[in-house]
Design an enzyme around this catalytic site. Structure first.
Site, mmCIF file in Angstrom:
data_model
loop_
_atom_site.group_PDB
_atom_site.id
_atom_site.type_symbol
_atom_site.label_atom_id
_atom_site.label_comp_id
_atom_site.label_asym_id
_atom_site.label_seq_id
_atom_site.Cartn_x
_atom_site.Cartn_y
_atom_site.Cartn_z
ATOM 1 N N GLU A 108 -2.091 -21.423 -12.118
ATOM 2 C CA GLU A 108 -3.493 -20.889 -11.455
ATOM 3 C C GLU A 108 -4.796 -21.194 -12.847
ATOM 4 O O GLU A 108 -4.257 -21.110 -13.694
ATOM 5 C CB GLU A 108 -3.293 -19.146 -11.548
ATOM 6 N N HIS B 192 -5.858 -16.213 -5.758
ATOM 7 C CA HIS B 192 -4.882 -14.872 -6.796
ATOM 8 C C HIS B 192 -7.023 -13.669 -6.723
ATOM 9 O O HIS B 192 -6.622 -13.148 -7.422
ATOM 10 C CB HIS B 192 -4.829 -15.229 -8.036
ATOM 11 N N ARG C 280 4.084 -12.797 -7.048
ATOM 12 C CA ARG C 280 3.965 -14.705 -8.403
ATOM 13 C C ARG C 280 4.169 -16.055 -7.746
ATOM 14 O O ARG C 280 5.304 -15.967 -7.725
ATOM 15 C CB ARG C 280 4.595 -14.015 -9.776
HETATM 16 P P1 NAP Z 1 6.743 -2.822 -8.269
HETATM 17 O O1 NAP Z 1 6.964 -1.082 -8.542
HETATM 18 O O2 NAP Z 1 7.587 -2.649 -10.277
HETATM 19 O O3 NAP Z 1 7.784 -3.430 -7.686
HETATM 20 C C1 NAP Z 1 8.975 -4.793 -7.797
HETATM 21 C C2 NAP Z 1 9.707 -4.504 -6.726
HETATM 22 O O4 NAP Z 1 10.363 -5.421 -6.776
HETATM 23 C C3 NAP Z 1 10.497 -2.582 -6.623
HETATM 24 O O5 NAP Z 1 11.246 -3.079 -5.307
HETATM 25 C C4 NAP Z 1 12.420 -4.084 -7.310
HETATM 26 O O6 NAP Z 1 12.931 -3.148 -6.898
HETATM 27 C C5 NAP Z 1 11.622 -5.264 -6.693
HETATM 28 N N1 NAP Z 1 12.420 -6.451 -7.561
HETATM 29 C C6 NAP Z 1 12.171 -6.457 -9.050
HETATM 30 N N2 NAP Z 1 13.291 -7.509 -9.469
HETATM 31 C C7 NAP Z 1 14.032 -7.985 -8.282
HETATM 32 C C8 NAP Z 1 14.821 -9.357 -8.233
HETATM 33 N N3 NAP Z 1 15.599 -9.439 -8.992
HETATM 34 N N4 NAP Z 1 15.359 -8.799 -6.802
HETATM 35 C C9 NAP Z 1 14.817 -8.746 -5.953
HETATM 36 N N5 NAP Z 1 13.974 -7.123 -6.074
HETATM 37 C C10 NAP Z 1 13.011 -7.228 -7.285
HETATM 38 O O7 NAP Z 1 5.284 -3.721 -8.708
HETATM 39 P P2 NAP Z 1 4.063 -3.434 -7.862
HETATM 40 O O8 NAP Z 1 3.108 -2.514 -8.268
HETATM 41 O O9 NAP Z 1 4.386 -3.444 -6.488
HETATM 42 O O10 NAP Z 1 4.071 -5.063 -8.726
HETATM 43 C C11 NAP Z 1 4.474 -6.070 -7.685
HETATM 44 C C12 NAP Z 1 4.178 -7.739 -8.028
HETATM 45 O O11 NAP Z 1 3.413 -8.167 -7.470
HETATM 46 C C13 NAP Z 1 3.861 -6.997 -10.154
HETATM 47 O O12 NAP Z 1 4.845 -7.354 -10.831
HETATM 48 C C14 NAP Z 1 2.643 -8.582 -9.698
HETATM 49 O O13 NAP Z 1 3.347 -8.915 -10.697
HETATM 50 C C15 NAP Z 1 2.061 -8.434 -8.765
HETATM 51 N N6 NAP Z 1 0.938 -8.526 -8.615
HETATM 52 C C16 NAP Z 1 0.029 -9.172 -7.432
HETATM 53 C C17 NAP Z 1 -1.672 -9.080 -7.263
HETATM 54 C C18 NAP Z 1 -2.271 -9.906 -6.609
HETATM 55 O O14 NAP Z 1 -3.171 -9.795 -7.111
HETATM 56 N N7 NAP Z 1 -2.027 -11.154 -5.476
HETATM 57 C C19 NAP Z 1 -1.574 -7.981 -7.465
HETATM 58 C C20 NAP Z 1 -0.878 -6.651 -7.963
HETATM 59 C C21 NAP Z 1 0.063 -7.169 -8.366
HETATM 60 P P3 NAP Z 1 14.582 -3.254 -7.686
HETATM 61 O O15 NAP Z 1 14.141 -3.086 -8.918
HETATM 62 O O16 NAP Z 1 15.490 -2.080 -7.842
HETATM 63 O O17 NAP Z 1 14.759 -4.343 -7.844
#
Ligand code: NAP
Length: 332
Positions: A275, A294, A246
């Site tokens: 965006e 995006h 993000r």
């Molecule tokens: P996910 O499986 O929930 O992974 C999130 C990761 O972030 C976990 O490893 C979590 O581990 C870590 N995290 C959360 N808070 C943190 C903090 N304060 N400090 C350090 N690490 C932290 O989610 P995902 O499916 O991989 O997706 C991740 C994000 O990518 C989504 O939330 C979305 O915003 C973004 N995304 C973008 C696109 C795009 O089109 N560019 C597409 C899909 C997703 P811990 O809880 O252990 O910290």
């Protein structure tokens, strides 16, 4: 005697593919109204007043908007990220939030890896150079790029997508992986293919050691602005930064400063604090930036899979069933 389930009121606030819209219409009364389009705003507001369920994405749903939806039971987001929703307000109202984890993981990791390749090997810059007719003799060092294979890959946020990026790097490109998350992942149990290939590393150490840093973080109060001047200053001279999570997890002025006055080699960005990226944003035309609109999950297959999952989630909640993918809200 079987009873016909009651038809409920569904508001679709961002277009759905026709087959998924038809699934909703077969069971419920559906209004399609996009609040981003001025002419559809009155229909959106009117439908909100009686809506039992909402489905859509990329629109801020805050406490004020929820106050206009007194009957609302569920929001089904066609996204995995839930930063557009006021989670506290949803919890306080007991409104369920569903999302689309998993189905977009590999596609988004492909996008992120494309940005790693594009920035390191200067793909967009050099393709434009050919297109503009500059290739009139053999190229020299001034157009060389930098290897990706074997480089140290640092990943901020090691969830579904972060791990999928790590698999590409570690298994496909022989890259040692360092990752930062609040809790270490039990690789032997949850990602055995990465065991011995990825290490949980404190943020500062990761930034100091990685050649390529990928941010794949959700946006939360904790991650907002996480990459600032101090963090970019810690990065290795000549390192590359990629953001596929993000935009607001990065302080964009600090990123620009690191590109203009620091030693950051390049940035690949799929997401931005605002965006669409404003026309006057220096990131749009910066020579060291590869900017994408995006498109993390934007393939035909994956966007359709997201719509299917989001539609299923909504139908399940309205039928009183447990949805496939519910986002756990903070205690209300
Ligand atoms: P996910 O499986 O929930 O992974 C999130 C990761 O972030 C976990 O490893 C979590 O581990 C870590 N995290 C959360 N808070 C943190 C903090 N304060 N400090 C350090 N690490 C932290 O989610 P995902 O499916 O991989 O997706 C991740 C994000 O990518 C989504 O939330 C979305 O915003 C973004 N995304 C973008 C696109 C795009 O089109 N560019 C597409 C899909 C997703 P811990 O809880 O252990 O910290």
């Amino acid at each position: 005697m079987s009873t016909t389930p009651t038809r409920q009121q569904v508001l679709v606030f961002r277009e759905l593919p026709p087959d998924q819209l038809a699934r909703l219409q077969a069971q419920h009364d559906v209004t399609v109204a996009n609040p981003r389009l001025l002419e559809q705003l009155p229909a959106f507001r009117a439908a909100l007043a009686t809506a039992d369920g909402l489905i859509g994405s990329s629109y801020k749903v805050d406490a004020a908007l929820l106050a206009c939806a007194p009957q609302l039971k569920v929001i089904s987001s066609v996204s995995v990220g839930v930063d557009n929703y006021d989670l506290q307000a949803l919890a306080a109202r007991g409104i369920m939030l569903c999302h689309t984890p998993g189905v977009l993981t590999e596609t988004t990791a492909d996008t992120v890896f494309s940005l790693i390749m594009a920035t390191s090997r200067r793909l967009v810059e050099l393709a434009n150079w050919v297109r503009e007719g500059h290739w009139t003799s053999n190229i020299g060092e001034d157009l060389f790029g930098w290897d990706v294979h074997g480089k140290t890959l640092g990943i901020l946020g090691f969830g579904r997508i972060g791990q999928a990026v790590a698999r590409r790097g570690a298994l496909g490109f022989g890259m040692p992986v360092l990752y930062h998350s609040r809790r270490p992942v039990d690789l032997a149990k949850d990602a055995p293919e990465l065991a011995g290939k990825a290490s949980h590393t404190p943020l500062d150490e990761l930034l100091q050691r990685a050649d390529i840093v990928v941010a794949m973080l959700p946006l939360s109060n904790e991650t907002r602005g996480l990459m600032g001047a101090r963090e970019f200053g810690l990065m290795k001279p000549g390192a590359i930064f990629v953001n596929g999570g993000r935009g607001a997890t990065v302080q964009e002025t600090a990123l620009l400063h690191a590109l203009n006055h620091g030693t950051l080699r390049a940035a690949g960005l799929d997401v931005f604090a605002t965006e669409p990226l404003p026309m006057d944003s220096p990131l749009r035309t910066h020579p060291k930036v590869t900017a994408l609109p995006h498109i993390g999950s934007a393939t035909f297959e994956t966007r359709h899979a997201m719509a299917v999952l989001a539609t299923s989630n909504l139908l399940q909640v309205l039928a009183g069933e447990t949805p496939q993918a519910v986002f756990e809200l903070p205690p209300g």
